[in-house]
Design a protein around this motif. Structure first.
Motif, PDB file in Angstrom:
ATOM      1  N   VAL A  51       0.828  -1.203   0.000  1.00  0.00           N
ATOM      2  CA  VAL A  51       0.000   0.000   0.000  1.00  0.00           C
ATOM      3  C   VAL A  51       0.865   1.257   0.000  1.00  0.00           C
ATOM      4  CG1 VAL A  51      -1.692   1.360   1.317  1.00  0.00           C
ATOM      5  CG2 VAL A  51      -1.957  -1.120   1.126  1.00  0.00           C
ATOM      6  N   PHE A  52       1.831   1.331   0.900  1.00  0.00           N
ATOM      7  CA  PHE A  52       2.580   2.577   1.109  1.00  0.00           C
ATOM      8  C   PHE A  52       3.733   2.772   0.133  1.00  0.00           C
ATOM      9  CE2 PHE A  52       0.610   1.777   5.281  1.00  0.00           C
ATOM     10  CZ  PHE A  52      -0.207   2.891   5.302  1.00  0.00           C
ATOM     11  N   GLN A  53       4.425   1.705  -0.237  1.00  0.00           N
ATOM     12  CA  GLN A  53       5.527   1.763  -1.210  1.00  0.00           C
ATOM     13  C   GLN A  53       6.515   2.881  -0.897  1.00  0.00           C
ATOM     14  OE1 GLN A  53       3.487   1.882  -4.968  1.00  0.00           O
ATOM     15  NE2 GLN A  53       2.741  -0.208  -4.736  1.00  0.00           N
ATOM     16  N   GLY A  54       6.825   3.040   0.366  1.00  0.00           N
ATOM     17  CA  GLY A  54       7.773   4.042   0.827  1.00  0.00           C
ATOM     18  C   GLY A  54       7.414   4.486   2.230  1.00  0.00           C
ATOM     19  N   LEU A  55       8.353   5.103   2.897  1.00  0.00           N
ATOM     20  CA  LEU A  55       8.142   5.542   4.270  1.00  0.00           C
ATOM     21  C   LEU A  55       6.924   6.462   4.348  1.00  0.00           C
ATOM     22  CD1 LEU A  55       9.538   5.216   7.062  1.00  0.00           C
ATOM     23  CD2 LEU A  55      10.521   7.486   6.657  1.00  0.00           C
ATOM     24  N   ALA A  56       6.034   6.145   5.283  1.00  0.00           N
ATOM     25  CA  ALA A  56       4.784   6.894   5.442  1.00  0.00           C
ATOM     26  C   ALA A  56       4.604   7.289   6.895  1.00  0.00           C
ATOM     27  CB  ALA A  56       3.600   6.042   4.993  1.00  0.00           C
ATOM     28  N   GLY A  57       4.160   8.507   7.104  1.00  0.00           N
ATOM     29  CA  GLY A  57       3.838   8.940   8.461  1.00  0.00           C
ATOM     30  C   GLY A  57       2.572   8.269   8.952  1.00  0.00           C
ATOM     31  N   SER A  58       2.490   8.085  10.248  1.00  0.00           N
ATOM     32  CA  SER A  58       1.291   7.539  10.866  1.00  0.00           C
ATOM     33  C   SER A  58       0.114   8.486  10.664  1.00  0.00           C
ATOM     34  CB  SER A  58       1.544   7.347  12.364  1.00  0.00           C
ATOM     35  OG  SER A  58       0.343   7.069  13.050  1.00  0.00           O
ATOM     36  N   GLY A  59      -1.060   7.925  10.427  1.00  0.00           N
ATOM     37  CA  GLY A  59      -2.260   8.754  10.362  1.00  0.00           C
ATOM     38  C   GLY A  59      -2.488   9.495  11.666  1.00  0.00           C
ATOM     39  N   TRP A  60      -2.120   8.868  12.780  1.00  0.00           N
ATOM     40  CA  TRP A  60      -2.273   9.527  14.077  1.00  0.00           C
ATOM     41  C   TRP A  60      -1.316  10.708  14.208  1.00  0.00           C
ATOM     42  CZ3 TRP A  60      -6.745   8.677  15.622  1.00  0.00           C
ATOM     43  CH2 TRP A  60      -7.335   7.431  15.453  1.00  0.00           C
ATOM     44  N   GLN A  61      -0.161  10.627  13.557  1.00  0.00           N
ATOM     45  CA  GLN A  61       0.746  11.764  13.535  1.00  0.00           C
ATOM     46  C   GLN A  61       0.138  12.906  12.723  1.00  0.00           C
ATOM     47  OE1 GLN A  61       4.588  11.100  11.704  1.00  0.00           O
ATOM     48  NE2 GLN A  61       5.478  12.823  12.821  1.00  0.00           N
ATOM     49  N   THR A  62      -0.469  12.572  11.602  1.00  0.00           N
ATOM     50  CA  THR A  62      -1.146  13.589  10.794  1.00  0.00           C
ATOM     51  C   THR A  62      -2.246  14.254  11.617  1.00  0.00           C
ATOM     52  OG1 THR A  62      -0.672  12.311   8.802  1.00  0.00           O
ATOM     53  CG2 THR A  62      -2.363  14.014   8.618  1.00  0.00           C
ATOM     54  N   ALA A  63      -2.990  13.450  12.371  1.00  0.00           N
ATOM     55  CA  ALA A  63      -4.045  14.008  13.231  1.00  0.00           C
ATOM     56  C   ALA A  63      -3.439  14.930  14.300  1.00  0.00           C
ATOM     57  CB  ALA A  63      -4.848  12.890  13.879  1.00  0.00           C
ATOM     58  N   ALA A  64      -2.311  14.537  14.870  1.00  0.00           N
ATOM     59  CA  ALA A  64      -1.664  15.361  15.896  1.00  0.00           C
ATOM     60  C   ALA A  64      -1.134  16.667  15.297  1.00  0.00           C
ATOM     61  CB  ALA A  64      -0.536  14.578  16.565  1.00  0.00           C
ATOM     62  N   ILE A  65      -0.568  16.601  14.112  1.00  0.00           N
ATOM     63  CA  ILE A  65      -0.093  17.814  13.431  1.00  0.00           C
ATOM     64  C   ILE A  65      -1.287  18.727  13.132  1.00  0.00           C
ATOM     65  CG2 ILE A  65       0.924  18.709  11.289  1.00  0.00           C
ATOM     66  CD1 ILE A  65       2.687  16.093  11.331  1.00  0.00           C
ATOM     67  N   THR A  66      -2.381  18.137  12.672  1.00  0.00           N
ATOM     68  CA  THR A  66      -3.597  18.907  12.410  1.00  0.00           C
ATOM     69  C   THR A  66      -4.044  19.624  13.672  1.00  0.00           C
ATOM     70  OG1 THR A  66      -4.272  17.400  10.640  1.00  0.00           O
ATOM     71  CG2 THR A  66      -6.007  18.748  11.656  1.00  0.00           C
ATOM     72  N   MET A  67      -4.003  18.938  14.804  1.00  0.00           N
ATOM     73  CA  MET A  67      -4.397  19.552  16.073  1.00  0.00           C
ATOM     74  C   MET A  67      -3.507  20.742  16.391  1.00  0.00           C
ATOM     75  SD  MET A  67      -6.608  19.219  18.485  1.00  0.00           S
ATOM     76  CE  MET A  67      -6.801  20.439  19.767  1.00  0.00           C
ATOM     77  N   ARG A  68      -2.215  20.566  16.241  1.00  0.00           N
ATOM     78  CA  ARG A  68      -1.282  21.675  16.508  1.00  0.00           C
ATOM     79  C   ARG A  68      -1.604  22.885  15.621  1.00  0.00           C
ATOM     80  NH1 ARG A  68       5.293  21.858  16.385  1.00  0.00           N
ATOM     81  NH2 ARG A  68       5.445  24.095  16.034  1.00  0.00           N
ATOM     82  N   LEU A  69      -1.836  22.618  14.344  1.00  0.00           N
ATOM     83  CA  LEU A  69      -2.125  23.709  13.412  1.00  0.00           C
ATOM     84  C   LEU A  69      -3.462  24.376  13.725  1.00  0.00           C
ATOM     85  CD1 LEU A  69      -0.711  22.102  10.151  1.00  0.00           C
ATOM     86  CD2 LEU A  69       0.329  23.941  11.521  1.00  0.00           C
ATOM     87  N   TRP A  70      -4.446  23.605  14.189  1.00  0.00           N
ATOM     88  CA  TRP A  70      -5.721  24.201  14.626  1.00  0.00           C
ATOM     89  C   TRP A  70      -5.495  25.152  15.789  1.00  0.00           C
ATOM     90  CZ3 TRP A  70      -9.082  19.209  15.277  1.00  0.00           C
ATOM     91  CH2 TRP A  70      -9.751  18.915  14.085  1.00  0.00           C
ATOM     92  N   VAL A  71      -4.766  24.670  16.797  1.00  0.00           N
ATOM     93  CA  VAL A  71      -4.533  25.473  17.997  1.00  0.00           C
ATOM     94  C   VAL A  71      -3.878  26.803  17.627  1.00  0.00           C
ATOM     95  CG1 VAL A  71      -3.203  25.600  20.147  1.00  0.00           C
ATOM     96  CG2 VAL A  71      -4.474  23.519  19.583  1.00  0.00           C
ATOM     97  N   GLU A  72      -2.953  26.755  16.686  1.00  0.00           N
ATOM     98  CA  GLU A  72      -2.240  27.964  16.277  1.00  0.00           C
ATOM     99  C   GLU A  72      -3.096  28.916  15.436  1.00  0.00           C
ATOM    100  OE1 GLU A  72       1.229  26.493  14.280  1.00  0.00           O
ATOM    101  OE2 GLU A  72       2.185  25.876  16.144  1.00  0.00           O
ATOM    102  N   SER A  73      -4.081  28.390  14.720  1.00  0.00           N
ATOM    103  CA  SER A  73      -4.825  29.229  13.767  1.00  0.00           C
ATOM    104  C   SER A  73      -6.281  29.471  14.142  1.00  0.00           C
ATOM    105  CB  SER A  73      -4.781  28.593  12.369  1.00  0.00           C
ATOM    106  OG  SER A  73      -5.487  27.356  12.361  1.00  0.00           O
ATOM    107  N   PHE A  74      -6.783  28.799  15.153  1.00  0.00           N
ATOM    108  CA  PHE A  74      -8.198  28.881  15.512  1.00  0.00           C
ATOM    109  C   PHE A  74      -8.303  29.004  17.035  1.00  0.00           C
ATOM    110  CE2 PHE A  74     -12.508  26.757  15.803  1.00  0.00           C
ATOM    111  CZ  PHE A  74     -13.199  27.770  15.171  1.00  0.00           C
TER     112      PHE A  74
END
Length: 151
Positions: A51-74
């Motif tokens: 499926v990934f065919q290369g190093l992939a970040g965890s979906g939970w990491q993407t969710a955590a990054i999204t949270m950080r960006l929300w806190v900073e912008s909202f």
């Protein structure tokens, strides 16, 4: 940033976050601590993954990054207190991806029993530098009115 209250918000308002650059080290450190699967930790195993065919970040990491960006912008008064979310990962994140979040308020309801607070529904897309959506989420968030005393 000035804190946002229920009275400041309306359906249709949009927000765009700053950017966050994901590195190979970020991916491996997060995975090592929270999601230790080979396609997040080992380049060779990730390359062989069907499926990934290369190093992939965890979906939970993407969710955590999204949270950080929300806190900073909202900056909602009292912080971003979630009341449930639907999260979908559309494509993997990769080393050197530059992510940002675009969000829109799709619903806003003042509480009938607690009129000094309400719930908003926030639809968000986390997007990489190629304008590809890597994550979508619909999240319910508690918001306070200006007369609530919440800072």
């Amino acid at each position: 940033m000035e804190k946002l209250y229920l009275e400041d918000l309306a359906v249709g308002q949009t927000y765009r976050s700053s950017e966050y650059t994901l590195t190979e080290d970020n991916i491996k450190q997060f995975a090592s601590a929270y999601d230790p699967q080979p396609f997040h930790l080992d380049d060779q195993a990730a390359s062989a993954h069907p499926v990934f065919q290369g190093l992939a970040g965890s979906g939970w990491q993407t969710a955590a990054i999204t949270m950080r960006l929300w806190v900073e912008s909202f900056p909602v008064a009292g912080g971003l207190v979630g009341f449930g979310a639907d999260v979908q990962w559309k494509r993997p994140t990769r080393p050197n991806d530059v992510l940002h979040v675009q969000s829109e308020i799709t619903d806003l309801r003042r509480s009938q029993s607690k009129p000094n607070q309400g719930i908003i529904t926030l639809f968000s897309q986390t997007i990489n530098q190629n304008n590809e959506v890597v994550q979508e989420s619909t999240t319910k968030i508690l918001v306070w009115s200006k007369d609530s005393g919440v800072l």
